[in-house]
Write a protein that holds these residues in place. Structure first.
Motif, short mmCIF file in Angstrom:
data_model
loop_
_atom_site.label_atom_id
_atom_site.label_comp_id
_atom_site.label_asym_id
_atom_site.label_seq_id
_atom_site.Cartn_x
_atom_site.Cartn_y
_atom_site.Cartn_z
N ARG A 218 0.83 -1.21 0.00
CA ARG A 218 0.00 0.00 0.00
C ARG A 218 0.86 1.26 0.00
N CYS A 219 1.97 1.24 0.72
CA CYS A 219 2.87 2.40 0.70
C CYS A 219 3.50 2.58 -0.67
N ILE A 220 3.84 1.47 -1.32
CA ILE A 220 4.45 1.56 -2.65
C ILE A 220 3.48 2.13 -3.66
N VAL A 221 2.23 1.69 -3.61
CA VAL A 221 1.25 2.06 -4.63
C VAL A 221 0.44 3.29 -4.22
N ASP A 222 -0.02 3.34 -2.96
CA ASP A 222 -0.87 4.45 -2.50
C ASP A 222 -0.09 5.56 -1.81
N GLY A 223 0.99 5.22 -1.13
CA GLY A 223 1.81 6.21 -0.46
C GLY A 223 1.53 6.35 1.02
N GLU A 224 0.32 6.02 1.48
CA GLU A 224 -0.02 6.22 2.89
C GLU A 224 -1.27 5.41 3.22
N PHE A 225 -1.52 5.23 4.53
CA PHE A 225 -2.74 4.59 5.01
C PHE A 225 -2.87 4.87 6.49
N LEU A 226 -4.07 4.65 7.02
CA LEU A 226 -4.35 4.75 8.45
C LEU A 226 -4.66 3.35 8.99
N GLU A 227 -4.13 3.05 10.18
CA GLU A 227 -4.43 1.80 10.85
C GLU A 227 -5.07 2.11 12.19
N LEU A 228 -6.33 1.71 12.34
CA LEU A 228 -7.05 1.95 13.58
C LEU A 228 -6.62 0.95 14.65
N ASP A 229 -7.00 1.23 15.89
CA ASP A 229 -6.60 0.36 16.99
C ASP A 229 -7.17 -1.05 16.86
N ASP A 230 -8.31 -1.19 16.20
CA ASP A 230 -8.88 -2.52 16.02
C ASP A 230 -8.33 -3.26 14.82
N GLY A 231 -7.31 -2.67 14.16
CA GLY A 231 -6.68 -3.31 13.02
C GLY A 231 -7.26 -2.93 11.68
N THR A 232 -8.30 -2.12 11.63
CA THR A 232 -8.89 -1.70 10.36
C THR A 232 -7.94 -0.80 9.59
N ILE A 233 -7.79 -1.06 8.29
CA ILE A 233 -6.92 -0.28 7.43
C ILE A 233 -7.78 0.68 6.61
N ILE A 234 -7.46 1.96 6.65
CA ILE A 234 -8.16 3.00 5.89
C ILE A 234 -7.24 3.45 4.76
N PRO A 235 -7.59 3.22 3.49
CA PRO A 235 -6.75 3.68 2.37
C PRO A 235 -6.80 5.19 2.24
N PRO A 236 -5.91 5.78 1.45
CA PRO A 236 -5.87 7.25 1.35
C PRO A 236 -7.13 7.87 0.78
N ASP A 237 -7.91 7.13 -0.02
CA ASP A 237 -9.16 7.71 -0.51
C ASP A 237 -10.30 7.51 0.47
N GLY A 238 -10.00 7.00 1.67
CA GLY A 238 -11.01 6.82 2.70
C GLY A 238 -10.88 7.79 3.85
N PHE A 239 -9.89 8.69 3.82
CA PHE A 239 -9.75 9.69 4.87
C PHE A 239 -9.25 10.99 4.27
N GLU A 240 -9.46 12.05 5.02
CA GLU A 240 -9.05 13.39 4.59
C GLU A 240 -8.29 14.05 5.73
N PRO A 241 -7.02 14.45 5.50
CA PRO A 241 -6.26 15.10 6.57
C PRO A 241 -6.74 16.52 6.83
#
Length: 408
Positions: free
Chosen positions: A123-146
């Protein structure tokens, strides 16, 4: 003499009556309004110039990462250079007692999920970033807004809006991304190579479709007599208009399938269509390949796995360049993903009493773990051993140092 009279009726040009658009449609069953393989490199360049915006850049990064051979090779090189594919225990200095090293290693081995880590690295190679929640859920960059704050020239991220939420949150999540200072978004690792990869893919895809269409015609009947002129192969669209030639006098093109036996008239011959990238096109494609390798900071030989050309010294320099780039990416990944995860597990295990007793100095060393990573063999390992043996004989290196270099 009879050829002079034939010229009065126009030039016979059956080989020029090919409708390239019709051939494409017949070969690939598409229409001009429903099919397109092009990606504008200019669009990707403009997206890269605005790193805080995603949109088209993220979409094309995922598409090209799956379709471009060089970008797929880069993903494989980075993954095989950073990850071993199996649980890897951390290493510590010799001053850490063996029982503590063993206990901490077993703790990490139980925690280490290799398949999940490989997916997150990709995901870092292709998307560049992601969020990992405490429960292990992965949020891709098009799923969050800084959400940023601070001066315009040096913005700082203070929270993230996840999904359609209107509230920003900073607790209960972990951000992983190679984000430059002062920007809100991180570019994909393959981002700098996207425009060149798009240009190369468009060029080769178009050439492949043209060759695939022309391959439907194994051969054509061509004029072989010197008193007649054959037009060039391949009209762009429709029939070639010729002055003074009626439709009844125009002879249709004849396609000869493989294995057929044509009957030729006098002055005719069977000719195969010549199609494919010429020397200029191949040079242009080679330049695009070099641009992709330069943008990815990896030697082209490592991406193509082509070592047929070049001396041993050139191959060794390419191997060393690749080693430095992979080591840099490995250090980044360990510092931004593995180490925070390890420190959380270490703190929980220590608080629960699952680790042996230790003093503050040992705990400080446990907070600085290291992972050896995969071992990449040099181009010729026997020459590497001979070189290290010579350095040991000259007293430049000790035997232990030489053995350590061979093992790393």
């Amino acid at each position: 003499m009879f050829g002079q009279f034939r010229r009065l009726f126009g030039t016979e040009s059956r080989s020029a009556e090919i409708d390239a658009g019709a051939l494409f449609a017949a070969a690939f069953q598409f229409t001009g309004t429903s099919y397109s393989w092009t990606t504008s490199p200019a669009l990707l360049v403009s997206s890269l110039s605005v790193p805080d915006g995603s949109g088209a850049l993220l979409l094309e990064s995922r598409r090209l990462a799956a379709t471009s051979p060089l970008l797929r090779a880069y993903r494989n090189v980075i993954e095989s250079g950073v990850l071993t594919g199996e649980p890897e225990p951390p290493t510590f200095p010799d001053t850490v007692p063996e029982n503590i090293t063993t206990a901490v290693g077993e703790m990490w081995m139980r925690l280490h999920d290799c398949d999940r880590e490989r997916d997150l690295l990709d995901r870092c190679i292709v998307d560049g970033e992601f969020l990992e929640l405490d429960d292990g859920t992965i949020i891709p960059p098009d799923g969050f807004e800084p959400v940023t704050a601070g001066p315009k020239w040096l913005r700082e991220v203070v929270g993230y809006k996840i999904g359609t939420s209107s509230r920003a949150r900073m607790a209960g999540l972990r951000y992983v991304g190679d984000r430059p200072a002062g920007t809100a978004r991180a570019l994909p690792w393959i981002g700098p190579a996207l425009p060149s990869a798009a240009g190369l893919l468009n060029t080769r895809t178009g050439a492949a479709h043209g060759l695939g269409s022309l391959a439907k015609i194994a051969a054509v009947i061509a004029n072989a007599s010197p008193d007649r002129i054959t037009a060039n192969v391949g009209a762009r669209s429709g029939l070639v208009q010729q002055a003074g030639v009626t439709e009844e006098q125009r002879q249709p093109i004849h396609a000869l399938p493989v294995g057929s036996v044509p009957f030729l008239r006098s002055g005719e011959a069977v000719d195969r269509i010549e199609a494919g990238p010429d020397e200029t096109a191949r040079k242009y494609e080679a330049q695009l390949e070099r641009d992709i390798a330069s943008a990815l900071n990896l030697p082209l030989s490592e991406l193509l796995s082509d070592y047929s050309s070049g001396s041993f010294s050139n191959l060794r320099m390419a191997w060393q360049d690749a080693e430095r780039e992979i080591a840099r990416r490995r250090t980044w990944w360990h510092r931004h993903y593995r180490t925070p995860l390890y420190l959380e597990a270490l703190s929980s295990a220590f608080a629960a009493g699952r680790l042996p007793r230790m003093n503050m100095a040992v705990m400080a060393q446990l907070k600085r773990p290291a992972w050896r990573g995969p071992v990449r063999q040099p181009p010729q390992p026997e020459k590497e051993a001979q070189t290290l043996g010579l350095l040991v004989d000259k007293g430049i290196l000790t035997a232990d140092d030489a053995r350590e270099q061979l093992e790393t």
